[in-house]
Motif scaffolding. Structure first.
Motif, PDB file in Angstrom:
ATOM      1  N   THR A 408     -15.997  24.419   2.622  1.00  0.00           N
ATOM      2  CA  THR A 408     -15.804  23.087   3.192  1.00  0.00           C
ATOM      3  C   THR A 408     -16.626  22.097   2.380  1.00  0.00           C
ATOM      4  O   THR A 408     -17.700  22.433   1.857  1.00  0.00           O
ATOM      5  CB  THR A 408     -16.220  23.047   4.663  1.00  0.00           C
ATOM      6  N   MET A 438     -11.010  21.466   3.204  1.00  0.00           N
ATOM      7  CA  MET A 438     -11.254  22.880   3.442  1.00  0.00           C
ATOM      8  C   MET A 438     -10.387  23.627   2.427  1.00  0.00           C
ATOM      9  O   MET A 438      -9.163  23.552   2.479  1.00  0.00           O
ATOM     10  CB  MET A 438     -10.867  23.240   4.877  1.00  0.00           C
ATOM     11  N   ALA A 462     -19.282  24.326   9.121  1.00  0.00           N
ATOM     12  CA  ALA A 462     -18.126  25.118   9.551  1.00  0.00           C
ATOM     13  C   ALA A 462     -18.603  26.499   9.951  1.00  0.00           C
ATOM     14  O   ALA A 462     -19.628  26.991   9.456  1.00  0.00           O
ATOM     15  CB  ALA A 462     -17.080  25.210   8.445  1.00  0.00           C
ATOM     16  N   THR A 473     -14.382  23.444  12.006  1.00  0.00           N
ATOM     17  CA  THR A 473     -15.041  22.483  11.130  1.00  0.00           C
ATOM     18  C   THR A 473     -15.526  21.309  11.979  1.00  0.00           C
ATOM     19  O   THR A 473     -14.894  20.952  12.984  1.00  0.00           O
ATOM     20  CB  THR A 473     -14.086  21.972  10.046  1.00  0.00           C
TER      21      THR A 473
END
Length: 507
Positions: A408, A438, A462, A473
């Protein structure tokens, strides 16, 4: 004798009037070799531009040592050497009744030769030929099947989130870890001074605890492993560390003797590793609350901490970019060839993840100005792989079902930011494919499989679910928490959609 032969030769070549040939050897006429069909086919079909000479043979001059006659050059075409092609200039061919019969039997009458073009065929023959060619091409060009477990069959197909939750008051600190997912399918989130959790099976939201203002803001939280899946640990910016039972909703242990701010925390059975701002790593045992061990080695704030799946090693990353690996049994650095294992990034390291299917495989991600993902084995630290992103790497998670890794990201930057060593401006930062995304990469090729812009603002943290398929997330700026289905579990393993049988959005 020699003088007579030479004179006879000169008379024969200069006298244009016809003469009756005599049987004398000295008066033998000139014999010229006629090229055959085979000779012409070969000479006209070679790709190499060779030169063949059709030489005039004179037995008499050969005997007398006279210079050979002039050569006749025949230049070949650039045609296929095995397929005869009609040349631009066809030389006359001397044929005999026998060659005509052979040519007629092979269908080569009227000086027809093979060529590279296809002969005229009926529509039915053409259709059959095309079908055969297509079938043959399918046999030799079989497309590679995509695994149903891979993110290419899940996240790449459905890029929308499965569930969304509001998250007001989540810490904006880039080094914080304010969210965790338990093995009992509960999501715990820190909101300033309070910690809430939600059971994703029953959808019940519970306020677990709160801390006084004097103890600081809740900086990091983490659920216990399989053995202590209902216990949640929290750490504050003033050094307070506590463990709470989510079922009884009461405090179990309070480790508040140390006033050094907390960084990254992670459970290993009954043992809790906590990073400190002064570079120490505190090890708390829930079975012996008063016995606290200290591991020293970092010089800056330890913002990342992660135990290996077997519980033997602890990887920690600090604000300067140094990554150390500790052997918990030896209570010292892990060494290879009498040298400690050390990985260095150019920026702070919070994102750390161990591969669950290969011992010693570790992934680390750097924040500004590093922006790289390093994949390396602690047993072979010199052999590492690098994935440059020029974006803040805030979290890393290996898939337990396939060889893929998820990352992320937050803000991106341009090279001039790195040169000036200044923080990239939040409003003027460039937007790349990694910004607020992501992203899933394959291992060991490091090829990008899929990238999804999960939030409109930077992703701060995350966590991966107990099934190893879904990921939560959180974006503190956007104040939103989202769950995505990234992978699928093999048949008979794990729960689908992280225990969520229906898809919805809570706002």
């Amino acid at each position: 004798m020699q003088s007579r032969s030479n004179s006879a030769q000169r008379i024969m070549l200069s006298d244009p009037s016809p003469r009756t040939p005599q049987r004398s050897c000295s008066q033998t006429p000139l014999l010229k070799r006629t090229p055959s069909r085979a000779t012409l086919s070969i000479s006209q079909s070679s790709k190499k531009r060779r030169r063949f000479s059709i030489q005039t043979f004179d037995f008499e001059t050969t005997e007398l040592g006279a210079p050979p006659a002039s050569e006749v050059a025949v230049e070949e075409t650039d045609a296929d050497r095995f397929l005869a092609v009609r040349g631009s200039t066809m030389l006359p061919l001397n044929t005999t009744p026998r060659t005509n019969r052979i040519a007629k039997s092979f269908g080569l009458v009227d000086d027809r030769v093979l060529n590279c073009g296809e002969t005229s065929a009926t529509p039915a023959q053409t259709k059959v030929r095309s079908i055969l060619r297509r079938c043959a091409s399918e046999l030799f060009d079989t497309p590679r099947t995509i695994s149903a477990i891979s993110a290419k069959s899940n996240l790449a197909v459905r890029k929308q989130f499965v569930m969304a939750l509001d998250g007001p008051g989540i810490s904006l600190n880039l080094f914080a870890s304010p969210m965790a997912w338990s093995h009992s399918n509960c999501i715990g989130v820190a909101f300033k001074l309070n910690v809430y959790f939600q059971n994703l099976d029953t959808r019940v939201i519970v306020r677990l605890c709160g801390v006084p203002v004097i103890d600081g803001v809740v900086h990091s939280v983490d659920w216990g492993g399989i053995t202590n899946q209902h216990i949640l640990a929290l750490g504050t910016t003033c050094g307070v560390v506590q463990a709470w039972d989510s079922l009884a909703q009461k405090q179990i242990v309070d480790w508040s003797d140390d006033d050094s701010p907390v960084g990254g925390i992670h459970w290993n059975g009954d043992l809790l590793g906590v990073g400190r701002k002064d570079g120490r790593v505190s090890l708390f045992d829930i079975r012996a609350p008063k016995q606290v061990q200290q591991v020293e080695g970092h010089r800056r704030h330890v913002i990342g901490a992660k135990w290996s799946p077997d519980g033997r090693y602890l990887a920690t990353g600090d604000q300067s970019g140094s990554v150390h690996v500790w052997d918990i049994r030896a209570k010292d650095y892990v060494t290879v060839n009498d040298r400690k294992v050390l990985m260095k990034h150019e920026g702070p390291v919070k994102a750390i993840s161990w591969a669950p299917w290969q011992s010693g495989l570790l992934a680390t991600g750097g924040l500004f100005p590093d922006g790289k993902i390093q994949l390396w084995n602690i047993h072979k630290p010199n052999a590492s792989l690098t994935i440059p992103t020029d974006t803040n790497v805030t979290a890393l998670h290996w898939s337990p079902h396939c060889k893929e890794i998820l990352s992320t990201h937050g803000l991106s930057w341009e090279p001039w930011h790195v040169i000036r060593r200044a923080e990239p401006p939040a409003k003027q930062a460039p937007r790349t494919s990694f910004s607020n995304s992501m992203t899933v990469h394959a291992y060991p090729s490091c090829d990008k499989i899929v990238s999804v812009h999960a939030h409109s603002a930077p992703i701060g943290h995350a966590c991966i679910g107990p099934d190893g398929c879904s990921v939560f997330t959180v974006s503190p700026v956007e104040e939103t928490i989202k769950m995505f289905k990234v992978w699928s579990a093999p048949v008979g393993k794990g729960k689908d959609d992280g225990g969520m049988s229906h898809k919805c959005a809570i706002r």
